[in-house]
Design a protein around this motif. Structure first.
Motif, PDB file in Angstrom:
ATOM      1  N   ALA A  22      21.630  20.383  65.590  1.00  0.00           N
ATOM      2  CA  ALA A  22      20.843  20.696  64.399  1.00  0.00           C
ATOM      3  C   ALA A  22      19.378  20.355  64.608  1.00  0.00           C
ATOM      4  O   ALA A  22      18.487  21.111  64.194  1.00  0.00           O
ATOM      5  N   LEU A  23      19.113  19.220  65.261  1.00  0.00           N
ATOM      6  CA  LEU A  23      17.721  18.828  65.505  1.00  0.00           C
ATOM      7  C   LEU A  23      17.037  19.803  66.454  1.00  0.00           C
ATOM      8  O   LEU A  23      15.876  20.180  66.251  1.00  0.00           O
ATOM      9  N   GLU A  24      17.751  20.233  67.482  1.00  0.00           N
ATOM     10  CA  GLU A  24      17.166  21.201  68.421  1.00  0.00           C
ATOM     11  C   GLU A  24      16.871  22.522  67.718  1.00  0.00           C
ATOM     12  O   GLU A  24      15.816  23.144  67.948  1.00  0.00           O
ATOM     13  N   ALA A  25      17.777  22.955  66.853  1.00  0.00           N
ATOM     14  CA  ALA A  25      17.548  24.185  66.096  1.00  0.00           C
ATOM     15  C   ALA A  25      16.373  24.009  65.141  1.00  0.00           C
ATOM     16  O   ALA A  25      15.508  24.892  65.032  1.00  0.00           O
ATOM     17  N   ALA A  26      16.334  22.878  64.438  1.00  0.00           N
ATOM     18  CA  ALA A  26      15.234  22.618  63.506  1.00  0.00           C
ATOM     19  C   ALA A  26      13.905  22.582  64.238  1.00  0.00           C
ATOM     20  O   ALA A  26      12.897  23.112  63.757  1.00  0.00           O
ATOM     21  N   GLY A  27      13.888  21.964  65.421  1.00  0.00           N
ATOM     22  CA  GLY A  27      12.655  21.890  66.195  1.00  0.00           C
ATOM     23  C   GLY A  27      12.117  23.264  66.549  1.00  0.00           C
ATOM     24  O   GLY A  27      10.919  23.526  66.408  1.00  0.00           O
ATOM     25  N   ARG A  28      13.005  24.139  67.008  1.00  0.00           N
ATOM     26  CA  ARG A  28      12.572  25.505  67.338  1.00  0.00           C
ATOM     27  C   ARG A  28      12.040  26.227  66.103  1.00  0.00           C
ATOM     28  O   ARG A  28      10.978  26.864  66.139  1.00  0.00           O
ATOM     29  N   LEU A  29      12.782  26.115  65.005  1.00  0.00           N
ATOM     30  CA  LEU A  29      12.416  26.844  63.791  1.00  0.00           C
ATOM     31  C   LEU A  29      11.142  26.293  63.159  1.00  0.00           C
ATOM     32  O   LEU A  29      10.273  27.057  62.728  1.00  0.00           O
ATOM     33  N   PHE A  30      11.031  24.979  63.074  1.00  0.00           N
ATOM     34  CA  PHE A  30       9.834  24.378  62.487  1.00  0.00           C
ATOM     35  C   PHE A  30       8.592  24.763  63.279  1.00  0.00           C
ATOM     36  O   PHE A  30       7.540  25.057  62.712  1.00  0.00           O
ATOM     37  N   TYR A  31       8.705  24.735  64.596  1.00  0.00           N
ATOM     38  CA  TYR A  31       7.548  25.036  65.436  1.00  0.00           C
ATOM     39  C   TYR A  31       7.166  26.506  65.358  1.00  0.00           C
ATOM     40  O   TYR A  31       5.989  26.858  65.293  1.00  0.00           O
TER      41      TYR A  31
END
Length: 204
Positions: A22-31
């Motif tokens: 979830a954190l890896e997905a959030a990182g991609r999306l947030f950026y």
């Protein structure tokens, strides 16, 4: 490289495999899209986890943002460390190594600029739990530059001025990199930093 950095440690969560996805997905999306533009439903769908799993692990979207930015900070410091170690103890080479590392970091990622600067544009409330991570990361960078030039420019006040000038060059280059107005802004900033170091050493 030590600095005088002091900061309250933010609350962090224990990473399970699902939380890490979830954190890896959030990182991609947030950026890529921006923090405010990405909801918890989108993160859950991208990570292949349930919304309940996200809330069970992180508690809130704010905590996901905290983890995202803290993770970026930790990754950058780990990425930078071998560049600095390779040129130790030469302070001038250390400064230039910061710019070279930033250049390589940007080349390995999508060129949307600095994640901390981008986050600060969306998070201006000092009460937000992620705000301190953003400002502390930049304070750490300023301390790093100032510490690196302390041996090159023994006068403390002059070293502080030079450290701030280098910080401004570095941050401006990151912003220009994200905007893509002209090629290789970090490389140009590195050469400008080299000239500042020559001038600083000559003024001793």
């Amino acid at each position: 490289m030590g600095t005088s950095e002091k900061r309250d440690q933010p609350h962090r969560v224990t990473m399970t495999p699902a939380a890490r996805r979830a954190l890896e997905a959030a990182g991609r999306l947030f950026y890529e899209r921006g923090i405010h533009a990405v909801g918890v439903d989108t993160i859950a769908a991208e990570a292949g986890v349930t919304k309940k799993t996200l809330y069970d692990r992180f508690g809130s979207k704010e905590q996901i943002v905290v983890e995202y930015l803290a993770d970026r900070d930790e990754r950058w410091r780990a990425f930078l460390a071998p560049y600095l170690e390779a040129v130790r103890p030469d302070p001038a080479a250390g400064v230039l190594a910061v710019f070279e590392a930033a250049r390589e970091w940007a080349a390995k990622r999508k060129a949307k600029g600095c994640s901390m600067v981008n986050a600060h544009a969306e998070i201006s409330d000092p009460g937000h739990p992620a705000y301190g991570i953003i400002t502390a990361q930049k304070a750490w960078m300023l301390g790093l530059f100032t510490d690196l030039v302390a041996d090159l420019v023994p006068d403390r006040e002059a070293a502080g001025r030079l450290g701030r000038s280098l910080m401004l060059l570095h941050e401006g280059a990151l912003v220009a990199q994200g905007m893509g107005i002209f090629p290789d802004p970090i490389g140009q900033a590195r050469e400008d930093a080299r000239q500042l170091l020559v001038e600083g050493a000559a003024a001793r």
